[in-house]
Design a protein around this motif. Structure first.
Motif, mmCIF file in Angstrom:
data_model
loop_
_atom_site.group_PDB
_atom_site.id
_atom_site.type_symbol
_atom_site.label_atom_id
_atom_site.label_comp_id
_atom_site.label_asym_id
_atom_site.label_seq_id
_atom_site.Cartn_x
_atom_site.Cartn_y
_atom_site.Cartn_z
ATOM 1 N N LEU A 77 5.305 58.584 -80.195
ATOM 2 C CA LEU A 77 5.385 57.241 -79.635
ATOM 3 C C LEU A 77 6.134 56.304 -80.575
ATOM 4 O O LEU A 77 5.762 55.158 -80.770
ATOM 5 N N LEU A 78 7.200 56.838 -81.193
ATOM 6 C CA LEU A 78 7.959 56.051 -82.150
ATOM 7 C C LEU A 78 9.329 55.648 -81.616
ATOM 8 O O LEU A 78 10.073 54.950 -82.299
ATOM 9 N N ILE A 79 9.680 56.112 -80.428
ATOM 10 C CA ILE A 79 11.010 55.860 -79.890
ATOM 11 C C ILE A 79 10.919 54.745 -78.864
ATOM 12 O O ILE A 79 10.174 54.836 -77.886
ATOM 13 N N ILE A 80 11.674 53.705 -79.072
ATOM 14 C CA ILE A 80 11.615 52.563 -78.168
ATOM 15 C C ILE A 80 12.477 52.823 -76.945
ATOM 16 O O ILE A 80 13.560 53.389 -77.034
ATOM 17 N N CYS A 81 11.987 52.462 -75.781
ATOM 18 C CA CYS A 81 12.744 52.645 -74.546
ATOM 19 C C CYS A 81 13.748 51.507 -74.396
ATOM 20 O O CYS A 81 13.379 50.334 -74.508
ATOM 21 N N PRO A 82 15.018 51.820 -74.142
ATOM 22 C CA PRO A 82 16.033 50.762 -74.056
ATOM 23 C C PRO A 82 15.710 49.704 -73.002
ATOM 24 O O PRO A 82 15.875 48.506 -73.272
ATOM 25 N N ASN A 83 15.276 50.105 -71.813
ATOM 26 C CA ASN A 83 15.033 49.109 -70.773
ATOM 27 C C ASN A 83 13.802 48.260 -71.081
ATOM 28 O O ASN A 83 13.779 47.058 -70.793
ATOM 29 N N TYR A 84 12.775 48.862 -71.669
ATOM 30 C CA TYR A 84 11.611 48.076 -72.076
ATOM 31 C C TYR A 84 12.033 47.052 -73.122
ATOM 32 O O TYR A 84 11.606 45.888 -73.100
ATOM 33 N N SER A 85 12.895 47.477 -74.043
ATOM 34 C CA SER A 85 13.365 46.578 -75.083
ATOM 35 C C SER A 85 14.150 45.410 -74.496
ATOM 36 O O SER A 85 13.999 44.262 -74.933
ATOM 37 N N ARG A 86 14.990 45.678 -73.492
ATOM 38 C CA ARG A 86 15.765 44.615 -72.856
ATOM 39 C C ARG A 86 14.853 43.613 -72.146
ATOM 40 O O ARG A 86 15.034 42.397 -72.262
ATOM 41 N N CYS A 87 13.874 44.127 -71.426
ATOM 42 C CA CYS A 87 12.932 43.247 -70.723
ATOM 43 C C CYS A 87 12.110 42.440 -71.718
ATOM 44 O O CYS A 87 11.829 41.255 -71.501
ATOM 45 N N LEU A 88 11.715 43.080 -72.808
ATOM 46 C CA LEU A 88 10.933 42.399 -73.841
ATOM 47 C C LEU A 88 11.743 41.270 -74.456
ATOM 48 O O LEU A 88 11.234 40.150 -74.646
ATOM 49 N N GLU A 89 12.993 41.533 -74.757
ATOM 50 C CA GLU A 89 13.849 40.507 -75.344
ATOM 51 C C GLU A 89 14.034 39.340 -74.385
ATOM 52 O O GLU A 89 14.001 38.164 -74.793
ATOM 53 N N LEU A 90 14.228 39.649 -73.114
ATOM 54 C CA LEU A 90 14.392 38.603 -72.107
ATOM 55 C C LEU A 90 13.178 37.691 -72.070
ATOM 56 O O LEU A 90 13.293 36.458 -72.098
ATOM 57 N N MET A 91 11.988 38.277 -72.036
ATOM 58 C CA MET A 91 10.774 37.474 -71.917
ATOM 59 C C MET A 91 10.462 36.707 -73.198
ATOM 60 O O MET A 91 10.037 35.543 -73.154
ATOM 61 N N LEU A 92 10.670 37.317 -74.352
ATOM 62 C CA LEU A 92 10.402 36.604 -75.598
ATOM 63 C C LEU A 92 11.330 35.403 -75.749
ATOM 64 O O LEU A 92 10.926 34.349 -76.263
ATOM 65 N N THR A 93 12.557 35.545 -75.280
ATOM 66 C CA THR A 93 13.485 34.414 -75.314
ATOM 67 C C THR A 93 12.997 33.292 -74.416
ATOM 68 O O THR A 93 13.037 32.108 -74.789
ATOM 69 N N HIS A 94 12.513 33.643 -73.223
ATOM 70 C CA HIS A 94 11.975 32.622 -72.315
ATOM 71 C C HIS A 94 10.735 31.966 -72.915
ATOM 72 O O HIS A 94 10.549 30.743 -72.799
ATOM 73 N N VAL A 95 9.878 32.765 -73.550
ATOM 74 C CA VAL A 95 8.669 32.205 -74.162
ATOM 75 C C VAL A 95 9.038 31.211 -75.254
ATOM 76 O O VAL A 95 8.462 30.116 -75.350
ATOM 77 N N SER A 96 10.008 31.572 -76.086
ATOM 78 C CA SER A 96 10.390 30.689 -77.190
ATOM 79 C C SER A 96 10.984 29.384 -76.678
ATOM 80 O O SER A 96 10.875 28.341 -77.329
ATOM 81 N N ARG A 97 11.601 29.425 -75.495
ATOM 82 C CA ARG A 97 12.236 28.228 -74.946
ATOM 83 C C ARG A 97 11.266 27.385 -74.136
ATOM 84 O O ARG A 97 11.306 26.158 -74.184
ATOM 85 N N ARG A 98 10.365 28.031 -73.385
ATOM 86 C CA ARG A 98 9.477 27.294 -72.484
ATOM 87 C C ARG A 98 8.089 27.064 -73.074
ATOM 88 O O ARG A 98 7.297 26.287 -72.532
ATOM 89 N N GLY A 99 7.758 27.761 -74.138
ATOM 90 C CA GLY A 99 6.470 27.541 -74.787
ATOM 91 C C GLY A 99 5.293 27.870 -73.900
ATOM 92 O O GLY A 99 5.236 28.945 -73.306
ATOM 93 N N PRO A 100 4.327 26.950 -73.777
ATOM 94 C CA PRO A 100 3.087 27.243 -73.052
ATOM 95 C C PRO A 100 3.275 27.449 -71.553
ATOM 96 O O PRO A 100 2.327 27.829 -70.886
ATOM 97 N N LEU A 101 4.478 27.220 -71.034
ATOM 98 C CA LEU A 101 4.710 27.462 -69.607
ATOM 99 C C LEU A 101 5.137 28.884 -69.327
ATOM 100 O O LEU A 101 5.332 29.256 -68.164
ATOM 101 N N CYS A 102 5.306 29.692 -70.346
ATOM 102 C CA CYS A 102 5.717 31.084 -70.158
ATOM 103 C C CYS A 102 4.849 31.972 -71.028
ATOM 104 O O CYS A 102 4.788 31.787 -72.245
ATOM 105 N N HIS A 103 4.166 32.933 -70.405
ATOM 106 C CA HIS A 103 3.244 33.806 -71.131
ATOM 107 C C HIS A 103 3.598 35.265 -70.895
ATOM 108 O O HIS A 103 4.076 35.639 -69.819
ATOM 109 N N LEU A 104 3.329 36.073 -71.899
ATOM 110 C CA LEU A 104 3.702 37.491 -71.850
ATOM 111 C C LEU A 104 2.612 38.358 -72.449
ATOM 112 O O LEU A 104 2.080 38.044 -73.519
ATOM 113 N N MET A 105 2.275 39.449 -71.735
ATOM 114 C CA MET A 105 1.456 40.505 -72.320
ATOM 115 C C MET A 105 2.349 41.717 -72.558
ATOM 116 O O MET A 105 2.923 42.272 -71.619
ATOM 117 N N VAL A 106 2.481 42.115 -73.812
ATOM 118 C CA VAL A 106 3.233 43.308 -74.178
ATOM 119 C C VAL A 106 2.272 44.485 -74.057
ATOM 120 O O VAL A 106 1.525 44.795 -74.989
#
Length: 493
Positions: A366-395
């Motif tokens: 379980l050490l290999i990161i999935c490319p599509n999961y990584s892309r989705c994760l990056e997308l959501m973390l960027t939205h969280v950093s911009r919108r703050g408490p209006l955007c929440h994510l469970m990884v």
């Protein structure tokens, strides 16, 4: 108050201390007893044995006939049930919640209900029933902190058609009162008449130029007005199903809101997801406004599907334009093999990512990161950093590199540990990751089913059949457990 007044994100950027990578080396196992570690090692090794997973239901029935229900049940309670289940009674669940809290973890209770959604292709995948309006219901409770907690309670909408929904929400509340907060995760309604309706609704939604009558805005308006909804492209029975689902879901969210419980709607098969997403979008329009303290309704996105990144991008941008709070549970997805088998049998396009197969073949640790999961994760973390408490994510991931990458990006984007990003793993699995995250101050939830042996064991076997690669990939956790046990038993430290 559901939300505290403190700042949930820092626009100032990374901390001056620098990012400290987490070590998932099993060091946090010192928090658990020797008996717990021995049980975990035994159960994980058994679950990694393919014949046991494949024939689990038959072996359970054989065990009851040979040993009797009492002895067979006692063995299960001491092993698989004890490892993966919170308990049967409210007090047992509360005790398990408090045990998790002492470890720095938070509970996400799952309502186990089984039903096979598609009899055309039998591959041992789980059914569609669980406490909320479209999938598994998990009750999650945040650990109380001196300044409050940004993760009050959660639940899934599949329980919308479940007569026991009120009891599940009450149990969430009990966990909350006990210091655990309340979070309920459930699946969408999937009684036999409902599944064909969901498939028909999906086909309608997928058609080019889908009727505006099936827009989230129209459904949200109907929920608010309480007036009977009639959609011209549906027949009388289908209209009754749609109105009943909307009415019940609206009541579930309303009741959950009063109990400080958030609803996380799990994803299902691609033959059902568009219909589920339509209902979730309607609920979000009604309940995820900033004035409601949202997001109260979250959706689940499966990274193994080809169109997930684009769908997630569209939904996040739509919520931003509408000024709505946006809640996402990001998962790898459990239906990879089933979706591919359905596509093969029906001779339709495979909806899954081709790189997942190559990854799973090498992903023993379980050490290999999935490319599509990584892309989705990056997308959501960027939205969280911009919108703050209006955007929440469970990884929601058991992948060490995905989790480590998420923590690094949180630091780089200035997202605090106790802010709008949390992590989720299954109870009894990936504890070396969960404990390390919890001890470092991150918000970590463990999905914990509860109920009687008769209810939960079939549910656990279905989950094991769906997550074969994860169970086989738990070899690293087994190695870490073995190392810790050798250290204790042989006096190595």
């Amino acid at each position: 108050m559901l939300w505290t007044c403190r700042v949930l994100y820092s626009p100032a950027g990374p901390s001056a201390r620098g990012w400290q990578p987490l070590r998932f080396d099993g060091a946090a196992f010192h928090l658990k007893g020797t008996g717990e570690l021995m049980r975990a090692l035994l159960v994980l090794r058994l679950c990694a044995w393919p014949p046991l997973v494949t024939h689990g239901l038959a072996l359970q029935a054989w065990s009851r006939r040979l040993l009797g229900s009492r002895l067979s049940g006692a063995l299960l309670r001491a092993s698989v049930y004890g490892q993966f289940v919170a308990g049967e009674t409210g007090e047992e669940v509360k005790d398990r919640v408090q045990q998790l809290q002492r470890l720095g973890l938070r509970p996400l209770l799952a309502v186990p209900t089984e039903e096979e959604p598609d009899s055309a292709v039998k591959t041992g995948q789980r059914g569609l029933v669980r406490g909320e309006p479209q999938r598994h219901a998990a009750v999650c409770g945040p650990v109380k902190r001196p300044c409050g907690d940004p993760w009050p309670g959660w639940a899934h909408p599949h329980a919308a058609e479940d007569n026991g929904t009120d009891q599940h929400l009450a149990l969430c509340k009990r966990g909350q009162d006990g210091g655990g907060g309340g979070q309920l995760s459930t699946r969408p309604p999937s009684a036999p008449p409902i599944i064909p309706f969901q498939k028909e609704l999906t086909s309608r939604v997928r058609r080019p130029g889908a009727s505006v009558e099936l827009s989230p805005e129209r459904l949200a308006e109907a929920m608010d007005s309480g007036k009977d909804l009639q959609v011209s492209c549906l027949n009388a029975e289908q209209n009754r199903h749609l109105w009943a689902s909307l009415s019940r879901l609206h009541c579930v969210v309303q009741h959950a809101r009063t109990q400080h419980v958030r609803l996380l709607v799990d994803a299902e098969y691609t033959s059902l997801n568009p219909a589920l997403s339509l209902l979730v979008a309607a609920l979000a329009l009604r309940w995820n406004s900033p004035g409601e303290g949202g997001p109260w309704v979250w959706n689940t996105y499966q990274a193994y599907l080809k169109d997930t990144h684009e769908q997630l991008r569209r939904d996040a941008e739509a919520a931003d334009r509408s000024g709505l709070a946006f809640g996402v549970k990001l998962v790898r997805g459990a239906y990879l093999e089933k979706e591919r088998e359905v596509a093969r049998v029906q001779r339709t396009e495979d909806p899954t990512q081709p790189d997942y197969e190559a990854t799973s073949q090498r992903d023993w640790l379980l050490l290999i990161i999935c490319p599509n999961y990584s892309r989705c994760l990056e997308l959501m973390l960027t939205h969280v950093s911009r919108r703050g408490p209006l955007c929440h994510l469970m990884v929601a991931s058991h992948n060490e590199e995905s989790v480590r990458h998420a923590t690094k990006r949180m630091w780089e984007l200035g997202i605090p540990l106790d802010g709008p990003v949390c992590f989720g793993q299954l109870l009894g699995m990936c504890d070396h990751v969960s404990l390390a995250l919890g001890q470092a101050g991150y918000a970590v939830y463990k999905s914990i089913p509860y109920g009687s042996l008769e209810e939960v064991i079939p549910y656990l076997i279905r989950r094991a059949q769906e997550n074969r690669s994860v169970l086989q990939g738990a070899r690293r956790e087994q190695e870490l457990l073995s190392q810790e046990l050798r250290r204790r038993l042989l006096g190595g430290g």
